[in-house]
Design a protein around this motif. Structure first.
Motif, PDB file in Angstrom:
ATOM      1  N   SER A  30      17.067  38.220  34.076  1.00 44.14           N
ATOM      2  CA  SER A  30      16.994  38.032  34.623  1.00 44.14           C
ATOM      3  C   SER A  30      16.043  38.554  35.911  1.00 44.14           C
ATOM      4  O   SER A  30      16.388  37.788  37.165  1.00 44.14           O
ATOM      5  CB  SER A  30      18.153  36.654  35.086  1.00 44.14           C
ATOM      6  N   ASN A  31      16.296  39.760  35.787  1.00 46.23           N
ATOM      7  CA  ASN A  31      15.673  40.857  36.657  1.00 46.23           C
ATOM      8  C   ASN A  31      14.231  40.680  36.736  1.00 46.23           C
ATOM      9  O   ASN A  31      13.371  41.688  37.271  1.00 46.23           O
ATOM     10  CB  ASN A  31      16.127  42.249  35.944  1.00 46.23           C
ATOM     11  N   TYR A  32      13.452  39.490  35.942  1.00 43.36           N
ATOM     12  CA  TYR A  32      12.259  39.922  35.711  1.00 43.36           C
ATOM     13  C   TYR A  32      11.434  38.911  36.566  1.00 43.36           C
ATOM     14  O   TYR A  32      11.968  37.778  36.582  1.00 43.36           O
ATOM     15  CB  TYR A  32      11.645  40.510  34.431  1.00 43.36           C
ATOM     16  N   PHE A  33      10.313  39.360  37.860  1.00 40.04           N
ATOM     17  CA  PHE A  33       9.366  37.971  38.280  1.00 40.04           C
ATOM     18  C   PHE A  33       8.397  37.540  37.017  1.00 40.04           C
ATOM     19  O   PHE A  33       8.204  38.986  36.871  1.00 40.04           O
ATOM     20  CB  PHE A  33       9.768  38.360  39.458  1.00 40.04           C
ATOM     21  N   MET A  34       8.448  36.535  36.764  1.00 39.21           N
ATOM     22  CA  MET A  34       7.502  36.162  35.712  1.00 39.21           C
ATOM     23  C   MET A  34       6.740  35.645  35.866  1.00 39.21           C
ATOM     24  O   MET A  34       6.360  34.772  36.810  1.00 39.21           O
ATOM     25  CB  MET A  34       8.600  35.540  34.735  1.00 39.21           C
ATOM     26  N   GLY A  35       5.208  35.772  35.273  1.00 45.40           N
ATOM     27  CA  GLY A  35       3.566  35.247  35.607  1.00 45.40           C
ATOM     28  C   GLY A  35       3.444  35.141  34.504  1.00 45.40           C
ATOM     29  O   GLY A  35       3.105  35.458  33.486  1.00 45.40           O
ATOM     30  N   TRP A  36       1.760  33.878  34.636  1.00 44.61           N
ATOM     31  CA  TRP A  36       1.424  33.645  33.860  1.00 44.61           C
ATOM     32  C   TRP A  36      -0.124  33.881  34.313  1.00 44.61           C
ATOM     33  O   TRP A  36      -0.227  33.241  35.068  1.00 44.61           O
ATOM     34  CB  TRP A  36       1.068  32.488  33.376  1.00 44.61           C
ATOM     35  N   LYS A  43     -14.976  36.967  32.583  1.00 38.58           N
ATOM     36  CA  LYS A  43     -14.867  37.044  33.808  1.00 38.58           C
ATOM     37  C   LYS A  43     -13.610  37.716  33.958  1.00 38.58           C
ATOM     38  O   LYS A  43     -12.931  37.901  32.386  1.00 38.58           O
ATOM     39  CB  LYS A  43     -14.386  35.569  34.018  1.00 38.58           C
ATOM     40  N   GLU A  44     -12.952  38.442  34.836  1.00 37.76           N
ATOM     41  CA  GLU A  44     -11.950  39.120  35.019  1.00 37.76           C
ATOM     42  C   GLU A  44     -10.790  38.233  34.805  1.00 37.76           C
ATOM     43  O   GLU A  44     -10.749  37.097  35.298  1.00 37.76           O
ATOM     44  CB  GLU A  44     -11.586  39.201  37.281  1.00 37.76           C
ATOM     45  N   ARG A  45      -9.997  38.981  34.614  1.00 37.34           N
ATOM     46  CA  ARG A  45      -7.683  38.023  34.682  1.00 37.34           C
ATOM     47  C   ARG A  45      -8.012  37.672  35.796  1.00 37.34           C
ATOM     48  O   ARG A  45      -7.783  38.118  36.904  1.00 37.34           O
ATOM     49  CB  ARG A  45      -6.704  39.206  33.823  1.00 37.34           C
ATOM     50  N   GLU A  46      -7.043  36.401  35.805  1.00 45.15           N
ATOM     51  CA  GLU A  46      -6.951  35.531  36.731  1.00 45.15           C
ATOM     52  C   GLU A  46      -5.521  35.040  36.741  1.00 45.15           C
ATOM     53  O   GLU A  46      -4.757  34.688  36.229  1.00 45.15           O
ATOM     54  CB  GLU A  46      -7.849  34.600  37.246  1.00 45.15           C
ATOM     55  N   PHE A  47      -4.743  35.378  38.078  1.00 47.64           N
ATOM     56  CA  PHE A  47      -3.535  34.497  38.176  1.00 47.64           C
ATOM     57  C   PHE A  47      -3.437  32.762  37.803  1.00 47.64           C
ATOM     58  O   PHE A  47      -4.518  31.931  38.088  1.00 47.64           O
ATOM     59  CB  PHE A  47      -3.168  34.213  39.043  1.00 47.64           C
ATOM     60  N   VAL A  48      -2.405  32.752  37.372  1.00 47.62           N
ATOM     61  CA  VAL A  48      -2.250  31.082  36.833  1.00 47.62           C
ATOM     62  C   VAL A  48      -0.587  30.379  37.594  1.00 47.62           C
ATOM     63  O   VAL A  48      -1.134  29.535  37.732  1.00 47.62           O
ATOM     64  CB  VAL A  48      -2.268  31.087  35.439  1.00 47.62           C
ATOM     65  N   ALA A  49       0.107  31.438  36.915  1.00 48.11           N
ATOM     66  CA  ALA A  49       1.336  30.425  37.936  1.00 48.11           C
ATOM     67  C   ALA A  49       2.639  31.812  37.918  1.00 48.11           C
ATOM     68  O   ALA A  49       2.558  32.574  36.798  1.00 48.11           O
ATOM     69  CB  ALA A  49       1.971  29.548  36.571  1.00 48.11           C
ATOM     70  N   ALA A  50       3.338  31.821  38.259  1.00 51.14           N
ATOM     71  CA  ALA A  50       4.627  32.691  39.117  1.00 51.14           C
ATOM     72  C   ALA A  50       6.001  31.674  38.963  1.00 51.14           C
ATOM     73  O   ALA A  50       5.495  30.590  39.436  1.00 51.14           O
ATOM     74  CB  ALA A  50       4.625  34.209  39.960  1.00 51.14           C
ATOM     75  N   ILE A  51       7.068  32.720  38.939  1.00 51.92           N
ATOM     76  CA  ILE A  51       8.724  32.114  38.791  1.00 51.92           C
ATOM     77  C   ILE A  51       9.614  33.319  39.416  1.00 51.92           C
ATOM     78  O   ILE A  51       9.200  33.904  38.654  1.00 51.92           O
ATOM     79  CB  ILE A  51       9.071  31.187  37.725  1.00 51.92           C
ATOM     80  N   SER A  52      10.398  32.423  39.860  1.00 54.92           N
ATOM     81  CA  SER A  52      11.082  33.591  40.874  1.00 54.92           C
ATOM     82  C   SER A  52      11.851  34.381  38.936  1.00 54.92           C
ATOM     83  O   SER A  52      12.100  33.281  38.546  1.00 54.92           O
ATOM     84  CB  SER A  52      11.781  33.525  41.957  1.00 54.92           C
ATOM     85  N   TRP A  53      12.734  35.096  39.864  1.00 55.87           N
ATOM     86  CA  TRP A  53      13.859  35.573  38.112  1.00 55.87           C
ATOM     87  C   TRP A  53      14.590  34.167  38.283  1.00 55.87           C
ATOM     88  O   TRP A  53      15.606  34.323  37.067  1.00 55.87           O
ATOM     89  CB  TRP A  53      15.116  36.525  39.440  1.00 55.87           C
TER      90      TRP A  53
END
Length: 127
Positions: A30-36, A43-53
Motif C-alpha cells: 500500500s506504500n506503492y503508487f502503481m502504474g501500467w 515505439k517508446e514505452r508509454e503510460f497507460v494507467a496509474a492508481i494511488s496508494w
C-alpha cells in the motif's frame, strides 16, 4: 524492494477483453503508487494507467480512457488492468511499475517516476 510479476496477457480479437494482473512481492504494498505502461514494436514505452496508494485516485491515457480500468487489492498485493473493447493498436508488451511513496513526484505518466518494473506480458489484438 519489491518484485513485480505480470500475467494475463494473450491473443484476443478486436472488441474483446483481457484482464492483466501484477503481483507484488514484499511488504507494504500500500506504500506503492502503481502504474501500467506499454511498449509496441518500434515505439517508446508509454503510460497507460496509474492508481494511488489507497486506490482512491486513478489516471488514464486518453487513448484508453473509457475502455480500460485500473484497480488494486492491497490485501492481495495485486494491481489489475481490465481492458475492454480492445483494438489492434493496443497490441504491445504491458508492464507493471511501482513507485515508493517517499519517492513520488507526481509525474505518474512518466517512466522515470517509477522505481520498480515487471518483466512485461504480451497483449496481441487481432483485427
Amino acid at each position: 524492494q519489491v518484485q513485480l510479476v505480470e500475467s494475463g496477457g494473450g491473443l484476443v480479437q478486436a472488441g474483446g477483453s483481457l484482464r492483466l494482473s501484477c503481483a507484488a512481492s514484499g511488504r507494504a504494498f500500500s506504500n506503492y503508487f502503481m502504474g501500467w505502461f506499454r511498449q509496441a514494436p518500434g515505439k517508446e514505452r508509454e503510460f497507460v494507467a496509474a492508481i494511488s496508494w489507497s486506490g482512491g485516485s486513478t489516471y488514464y491515457a486518453d487513448s484508453v480512457k473509457g475502455r480500460f480500468t485500473i484497480s488494486r487489492d492491497n490485501a492481495k498485493n495485486t494491481v489489475y488492468l481490465q481492458m475492454n473493447s480492445l483494438k489492434p493498436e493496443d497490441t504491445a508488451v504491458y508492464y507493471c511499475a511501482a513507485d515508493l511513496l517517499r519517492n513520488y513526484r507526481g509525474h505518474y505518466y512518466e517512466n522515470y517516476e517509477y522505481d520498480y518494473w515487471g518483466q512485461g506480458t504480451q497483449v496481441t489484438v487481432s483485427s
